[in-house]
Design a protein around this motif. Structure first.
Motif, PDB file in Angstrom:
ATOM      1  N   MET A   1      36.496  90.954 -18.437  1.00 54.90           N
ATOM      2  CA  MET A   1      35.933  92.203 -19.245  1.00 54.90           C
ATOM      3  C   MET A   1      35.275  91.609 -20.539  1.00 54.90           C
ATOM      4  O   MET A   1      34.261  92.303 -21.007  1.00 54.90           O
ATOM      5  N   ALA A   2      35.880  90.789 -21.310  1.00 52.01           N
ATOM      6  CA  ALA A   2      35.380  90.028 -22.482  1.00 52.01           C
ATOM      7  C   ALA A   2      34.060  89.719 -22.544  1.00 52.01           C
ATOM      8  O   ALA A   2      33.242  89.912 -23.549  1.00 52.01           O
ATOM      9  N   ASP A   3      33.624  89.237 -21.368  1.00 57.26           N
ATOM     10  CA  ASP A   3      32.378  88.414 -21.326  1.00 57.26           C
ATOM     11  C   ASP A   3      31.202  89.639 -21.102  1.00 57.26           C
ATOM     12  O   ASP A   3      30.457  89.644 -21.855  1.00 57.26           O
ATOM     13  N   ILE A   4      31.387  90.818 -20.370  1.00 53.38           N
ATOM     14  CA  ILE A   4      30.471  91.925 -20.372  1.00 53.38           C
ATOM     15  C   ILE A   4      30.486  92.552 -21.569  1.00 53.38           C
ATOM     16  O   ILE A   4      29.514  93.110 -22.266  1.00 53.38           O
ATOM     17  N   THR A   5      31.620  92.645 -22.350  1.00 52.29           N
ATOM     18  CA  THR A   5      31.665  93.304 -23.726  1.00 52.29           C
ATOM     19  C   THR A   5      30.873  92.489 -24.680  1.00 52.29           C
ATOM     20  O   THR A   5      30.090  93.031 -25.463  1.00 52.29           O
ATOM     21  N   ALA A   6      30.919  91.330 -24.732  1.00 55.45           N
ATOM     22  CA  ALA A   6      30.139  90.440 -25.458  1.00 55.45           C
ATOM     23  C   ALA A   6      28.821  90.498 -25.410  1.00 55.45           C
ATOM     24  O   ALA A   6      28.001  90.528 -26.323  1.00 55.45           O
ATOM     25  N   MET A   7      28.453  90.462 -24.123  1.00 52.60           N
ATOM     26  CA  MET A   7      26.889  90.586 -23.561  1.00 52.60           C
ATOM     27  C   MET A   7      26.259  91.813 -24.192  1.00 52.60           C
ATOM     28  O   MET A   7      25.133  91.857 -24.505  1.00 52.60           O
ATOM     29  N   LEU A   8      27.046  93.061 -23.839  1.00 51.85           N
ATOM     30  CA  LEU A   8      26.545  94.211 -24.176  1.00 51.85           C
ATOM     31  C   LEU A   8      26.516  94.288 -25.882  1.00 51.85           C
ATOM     32  O   LEU A   8      25.545  94.704 -26.432  1.00 51.85           O
ATOM     33  N   HIS A   9      27.347  93.726 -26.655  1.00 52.80           N
ATOM     34  CA  HIS A   9      27.301  93.811 -28.063  1.00 52.80           C
ATOM     35  C   HIS A   9      26.287  93.035 -28.693  1.00 52.80           C
ATOM     36  O   HIS A   9      25.660  93.280 -29.692  1.00 52.80           O
ATOM     37  N   LEU A  10      26.048  91.711 -28.120  1.00 54.85           N
ATOM     38  CA  LEU A  10      24.984  90.801 -28.688  1.00 54.85           C
ATOM     39  C   LEU A  10      23.670  91.084 -28.060  1.00 54.85           C
ATOM     40  O   LEU A  10      22.770  90.916 -28.946  1.00 54.85           O
ATOM     41  N   HIS A  11      23.428  91.630 -27.010  1.00 53.03           N
ATOM     42  CA  HIS A  11      22.075  91.804 -26.548  1.00 53.03           C
ATOM     43  C   HIS A  11      21.623  93.293 -26.263  1.00 53.03           C
ATOM     44  O   HIS A  11      20.218  93.425 -26.068  1.00 53.03           O
ATOM     45  N   PHE A  12      22.156  94.331 -26.575  1.00 50.68           N
ATOM     46  CA  PHE A  12      21.747  95.637 -26.417  1.00 50.68           C
ATOM     47  C   PHE A  12      21.886  96.349 -27.792  1.00 50.68           C
ATOM     48  O   PHE A  12      23.042  96.609 -28.319  1.00 50.68           O
ATOM     49  N   PRO A  20      33.769  95.745 -30.689  1.00 46.58           N
ATOM     50  CA  PRO A  20      33.870  95.103 -29.253  1.00 46.58           C
ATOM     51  C   PRO A  20      34.902  96.116 -28.756  1.00 46.58           C
ATOM     52  O   PRO A  20      35.039  96.261 -27.566  1.00 46.58           O
ATOM     53  N   GLU A  21      35.952  96.207 -29.295  1.00 46.56           N
ATOM     54  CA  GLU A  21      37.104  97.038 -28.661  1.00 46.56           C
ATOM     55  C   GLU A  21      36.815  98.465 -28.356  1.00 46.56           C
ATOM     56  O   GLU A  21      37.240  98.971 -27.400  1.00 46.56           O
ATOM     57  N   THR A  22      35.634  99.053 -28.915  1.00 44.15           N
ATOM     58  CA  THR A  22      35.265 100.392 -28.666  1.00 44.15           C
ATOM     59  C   THR A  22      34.520 100.155 -27.233  1.00 44.15           C
ATOM     60  O   THR A  22      34.652 101.073 -26.469  1.00 44.15           O
ATOM     61  N   ILE A  23      33.680  99.041 -27.078  1.00 44.68           N
ATOM     62  CA  ILE A  23      33.002  99.033 -26.023  1.00 44.68           C
ATOM     63  C   ILE A  23      33.757  98.862 -24.802  1.00 44.68           C
ATOM     64  O   ILE A  23      33.918  99.321 -23.799  1.00 44.68           O
ATOM     65  N   ARG A  24      34.920  98.003 -25.017  1.00 46.39           N
ATOM     66  CA  ARG A  24      35.916  97.598 -23.987  1.00 46.39           C
ATOM     67  C   ARG A  24      36.661  98.990 -23.615  1.00 46.39           C
ATOM     68  O   ARG A  24      36.788  99.072 -22.514  1.00 46.39           O
ATOM     69  N   LYS A  25      36.849  99.784 -24.336  1.00 48.27           N
ATOM     70  CA  LYS A  25      37.841 101.218 -24.096  1.00 48.27           C
ATOM     71  C   LYS A  25      36.663 101.881 -23.242  1.00 48.27           C
ATOM     72  O   LYS A  25      37.038 102.580 -22.450  1.00 48.27           O
TER      73      LYS A  25
END
Length: 56
Positions: A1-12, A20-25
């Motif tokens: 799940m860390a990968d999708i969190t990083a992709m969302l955070h970096l590219h959208f 990132p912790e908020t996105i993961r939650k």
């Protein structure tokens, strides 16, 4: 799940202001909701998990 969190955070743009912790939650919450309210999704998720990772 860390990968999708990083992709969302970096590219959208919508996710760049979130930690990132908020996105993961948020992802965990949506996954849990989907599993609870959609039997077909739960069965598909279980089958794919079993196929790729073995029984859990």
């Amino acid at each position: 799940m860390a990968d999708i969190t990083a992709m969302l955070h970096l590219h959208f743009e919508e996710f760049k202001t979130l930690k990132p912790e908020t996105i993961r939650k948020n992802i965990n919450s949506i996954n849990q909701e989907t599993k609870e309210h959609n039997k077909d999704f739960s069965e598909l998720d279980a089958a794919l998990t079993n196929h790729f990772f073995g029984k859990r």
